[in-house]
Design a protein around this motif. Structure first.
Motif, PDB file in Angstrom:
ATOM      1  N   ASP A   1      27.796  35.717  39.793  1.00  0.00           N
ATOM      2  CA  ASP A   1      28.526  34.455  39.897  1.00  0.00           C
ATOM      3  C   ASP A   1      29.545  34.529  41.040  1.00  0.00           C
ATOM      4  N   ALA A   2      29.400  33.656  42.036  1.00  0.00           N
ATOM      5  CA  ALA A   2      30.313  33.663  43.185  1.00  0.00           C
ATOM      6  C   ALA A   2      31.749  33.390  42.771  1.00  0.00           C
ATOM      7  N   HIS A   3      31.953  32.627  41.703  1.00  0.00           N
ATOM      8  CA  HIS A   3      33.312  32.336  41.253  1.00  0.00           C
ATOM      9  C   HIS A   3      34.009  33.615  40.789  1.00  0.00           C
ATOM     10  N   ARG A   4      33.286  34.475  40.090  1.00  0.00           N
ATOM     11  CA  ARG A   4      33.883  35.750  39.662  1.00  0.00           C
ATOM     12  C   ARG A   4      34.138  36.664  40.854  1.00  0.00           C
ATOM     13  N   ARG A   5      33.209  36.683  41.793  1.00  0.00           N
ATOM     14  CA  ARG A   5      33.407  37.534  42.974  1.00  0.00           C
ATOM     15  C   ARG A   5      34.637  37.072  43.748  1.00  0.00           C
ATOM     16  N   ARG A   6      34.781  35.767  43.886  1.00  0.00           N
ATOM     17  CA  ARG A   6      35.944  35.241  44.579  1.00  0.00           C
ATOM     18  C   ARG A   6      37.222  35.552  43.817  1.00  0.00           C
ATOM     19  N   LEU A   7      37.183  35.498  42.479  1.00  0.00           N
ATOM     20  CA  LEU A   7      38.354  35.823  41.664  1.00  0.00           C
ATOM     21  C   LEU A   7      38.802  37.263  41.900  1.00  0.00           C
ATOM     22  N   ALA A   8      37.838  38.172  42.089  1.00  0.00           N
ATOM     23  CA  ALA A   8      38.189  39.571  42.339  1.00  0.00           C
ATOM     24  C   ALA A   8      39.047  39.706  43.581  1.00  0.00           C
ATOM     25  N   SER A   9      38.693  38.999  44.641  1.00  0.00           N
ATOM     26  CA  SER A   9      39.451  39.063  45.886  1.00  0.00           C
ATOM     27  C   SER A   9      40.728  38.240  45.819  1.00  0.00           C
ATOM     28  N   GLU A  10      40.616  36.996  45.372  1.00  0.00           N
ATOM     29  CA  GLU A  10      41.759  36.087  45.400  1.00  0.00           C
ATOM     30  C   GLU A  10      42.850  36.539  44.443  1.00  0.00           C
ATOM     31  N   GLY A  11      42.454  36.984  43.251  1.00  0.00           N
ATOM     32  CA  GLY A  11      43.441  37.394  42.262  1.00  0.00           C
ATOM     33  C   GLY A  11      44.230  38.618  42.664  1.00  0.00           C
ATOM     34  N   SER A  12      43.657  39.464  43.520  1.00  0.00           N
ATOM     35  CA  SER A  12      44.332  40.705  43.923  1.00  0.00           C
ATOM     36  C   SER A  12      44.981  40.605  45.301  1.00  0.00           C
ATOM     37  N   ARG A  13      45.090  39.380  45.849  1.00  0.00           N
ATOM     38  CA  ARG A  13      45.758  39.213  47.143  1.00  0.00           C
ATOM     39  C   ARG A  13      47.227  39.635  47.053  1.00  0.00           C
ATOM     40  N   PRO A  14      47.726  40.391  48.017  1.00  0.00           N
ATOM     41  CA  PRO A  14      49.136  40.810  47.967  1.00  0.00           C
ATOM     42  C   PRO A  14      50.123  39.651  48.080  1.00  0.00           C
ATOM     43  N   ARG A  15      49.744  38.573  48.811  1.00  0.00           N
ATOM     44  CA  ARG A  15      50.664  37.453  49.048  1.00  0.00           C
ATOM     45  C   ARG A  15      50.049  36.134  48.559  1.00  0.00           C
ATOM     46  N   LEU A  16      49.463  36.142  47.393  1.00  0.00           N
ATOM     47  CA  LEU A  16      48.821  34.939  46.876  1.00  0.00           C
ATOM     48  C   LEU A  16      49.838  33.806  46.726  1.00  0.00           C
ATOM     49  N   PRO A  17      49.633  32.675  47.418  1.00  0.00           N
ATOM     50  CA  PRO A  17      50.595  31.563  47.312  1.00  0.00           C
ATOM     51  C   PRO A  17      50.723  31.052  45.879  1.00  0.00           C
ATOM     52  N   TRP A  18      51.937  30.684  45.516  1.00  0.00           N
ATOM     53  CA  TRP A  18      52.285  30.109  44.209  1.00  0.00           C
ATOM     54  C   TRP A  18      52.250  31.135  43.077  1.00  0.00           C
ATOM     55  N   ALA A  19      51.804  32.339  43.346  1.00  0.00           N
ATOM     56  CA  ALA A  19      51.575  33.307  42.270  1.00  0.00           C
ATOM     57  C   ALA A  19      52.710  34.307  42.176  1.00  0.00           C
ATOM     58  N   GLY A  20      52.833  34.912  40.998  1.00  0.00           N
ATOM     59  CA  GLY A  20      53.807  35.967  40.807  1.00  0.00           C
ATOM     60  C   GLY A  20      53.447  37.208  41.607  1.00  0.00           C
ATOM     61  N   ARG A  21      54.459  37.902  42.084  1.00  0.00           N
ATOM     62  CA  ARG A  21      54.222  39.127  42.840  1.00  0.00           C
ATOM     63  C   ARG A  21      53.829  40.263  41.890  1.00  0.00           C
ATOM     64  N   VAL A  22      53.033  41.190  42.416  1.00  0.00           N
ATOM     65  CA  VAL A  22      52.587  42.360  41.664  1.00  0.00           C
ATOM     66  C   VAL A  22      53.223  43.578  42.325  1.00  0.00           C
ATOM     67  N   PRO A  23      54.143  44.276  41.635  1.00  0.00           N
ATOM     68  CA  PRO A  23      54.857  45.390  42.276  1.00  0.00           C
ATOM     69  C   PRO A  23      53.949  46.427  42.919  1.00  0.00           C
ATOM     70  N   ALA A  24      52.841  46.756  42.266  1.00  0.00           N
ATOM     71  CA  ALA A  24      51.952  47.783  42.821  1.00  0.00           C
ATOM     72  C   ALA A  24      51.337  47.323  44.140  1.00  0.00           C
ATOM     73  N   LEU A  25      50.978  46.050  44.236  1.00  0.00           N
ATOM     74  CA  LEU A  25      50.405  45.526  45.474  1.00  0.00           C
ATOM     75  C   LEU A  25      51.462  45.369  46.559  1.00  0.00           C
ATOM     76  N   GLN A  26      52.688  45.109  46.156  1.00  0.00           N
ATOM     77  CA  GLN A  26      53.767  45.064  47.136  1.00  0.00           C
ATOM     78  C   GLN A  26      54.019  46.447  47.728  1.00  0.00           C
ATOM     79  N   ALA A  27      53.921  47.477  46.891  1.00  0.00           N
ATOM     80  CA  ALA A  27      54.129  48.843  47.365  1.00  0.00           C
ATOM     81  C   ALA A  27      52.956  49.325  48.211  1.00  0.00           C
TER      82      ALA A  27
END
Length: 356
Positions: free
Chosen positions: A136-162
């Motif tokens: 499913d392309a939607h799940r594949r896209r979620l894998a990339s988009e959800g783990s973006r370090p600077r995802l707009p509108w989203a909460g920051r993830v300390p591990a990805l910031q580091a």
């Protein structure tokens, strides 16, 4: 997008999914104070209302959420439903992540996965690597988009910031994805990383096989910030390395004077002085007048093209000069540079007058 009609649609989806869904309780809670909330505040508000309408036991509530997906009528409804899993699903970690993944085809779940990444990055990223290989392309896209370090509108993830490169295995799995929807996310993800680790991105992309047109598209768009900055390695990766062998025949801006809300037109004439075809990346940089006599520069895309030996190119673009929430204009003389392969080749200016 999340007004009274959307609440009724979510309630109908809940009733269709399970007789245990309390429609009246949901509508009463979700409708209270809704008008005063922003879109993302509404997402969280609706998720809180869902908590009162669903069984308290997550093992019973999460399957109902998944069953609601096909009955939702608009993407932001699914974002709000997924937010329930984000706010209350951590105790049922794996099942809640699966719920978000199942709902993402109805409305992307990239915001909802952020609390899981923050709570347990390794566990979450391992699950997202599985999504990166899903049919499913939607799940594949979620894998990339959800783990973006600077995802707009989203909460920051300390591990990805580091370490913004933690999701590298996901990006590798998706570098030649057949879906443009997925490829755009991968490019945006890499562009995020380039702001913190430009060398890492350049080294990684230099190893990718650009014979694949999808990979080539990702590389070009992932490097857009570095290309705007004139980074020589980034320009070389898209085939525009080296000093441009061109003569500027003309560069002009009309009108030369305008007021806020007016529109400028930029025109340029270039002549190739090379013996072989050149790939040219042409941008323009406006030096905005700031308060107190300062200035701030911003680069805008104009055109990327191949120029034959001895050939001439006519370029034109327009831009409205108006205020945005992120940019306020001050009166004064605004200098504009034409950039070819990152090098300033010509300049002109326009005067912005005070008043309406």
């Amino acid at each position: 997008m999340l007004g009274p009609a959307a609440l009724r649609a979510i309630a109908a989806a809940g009733v269709a999914a399970s007789p245990r869904f309390d429609r009246d309780r949901f509508l009463a809670a979700a409708g209270q104070g809704l008008e005063a909330l922003s879109i993302m505040q509404r997402v969280r508000h609706i998720a809180d209302a869902l908590q009162g309408a669903l069984p308290r036991d997550l093992a019973a509530a999460l399957p109902i959420l998944r069953a609601m997906g096909p009955h939702l009528t608009q993407g932001f409804q699914a974002v709000a439903v997924s937010e329930y899993a984000a706010r209350f699903g951590l105790p049922a970690f794996d099942e809640a992540l699966e719920t978000i993944a199942a709902l993402t085809r109805y409305g992307s779940g990239e915001f909802a996965v952020r609390p899981f990444l923050a709570a347990d990055p390794a566990r979450s990223l391992a699950r997202m690597q599985d999504w990166a290989r899903h049919e499913d392309a939607h799940r594949r896209r979620l894998a990339s988009e959800g783990s973006r370090p600077r995802l707009p509108w989203a909460g920051r993830v300390p591990a990805l910031q580091a370490d913004p490169t933690l999701a590298a295995p996901i990006l590798e799995a998706l570098k030649a994805d057949p879906s443009p929807y997925v490829r755009r996310s991968v490019a945006n993800h890499l562009n995020d990383i380039s702001r913190e680790r430009p060398g890492w991105v350049l080294d990684r992309l230099a190893q990718w096989d650009q014979q694949d047109p999808g990979t080539r598209w990702i590389v070009r768009h992932a490097l857009r910030s570095l290309i705007k900055a004139g980074d020589t390695r980034a320009l070389a990766l898209i085939g525009a390395g080296g000093a441009p062998q061109v003569e500027m025949l003309d560069f002009s801006i009309t009108p030369e004077t305008l007021t806020l809300g007016g529109r400028i037109t930029l025109r340029a004439e270039l002549l190739s002085r090379a013996d072989t075809p050149q790939k040219l990346v042409v941008d323009y940089r406006i030096h905005y007048v700031r308060a107190g006599g300062r200035s701030g520069a911003k680069v805008f895309k104009l055109r990327t093209f191949l120029l034959a030996p001895g050939a001439q190119a006519s370029l034109a673009t327009g831009q409205e000069i108006r205020d945005f929430s992120t940019r306020r204009h001050c009166p004064g003389q605004h200098r504009v540079e034409l950039l070819v392969n990152g090098q300033a080749m010509a300049q002109a200016s326009f005067a912005l007058l005070a008043g309406a």
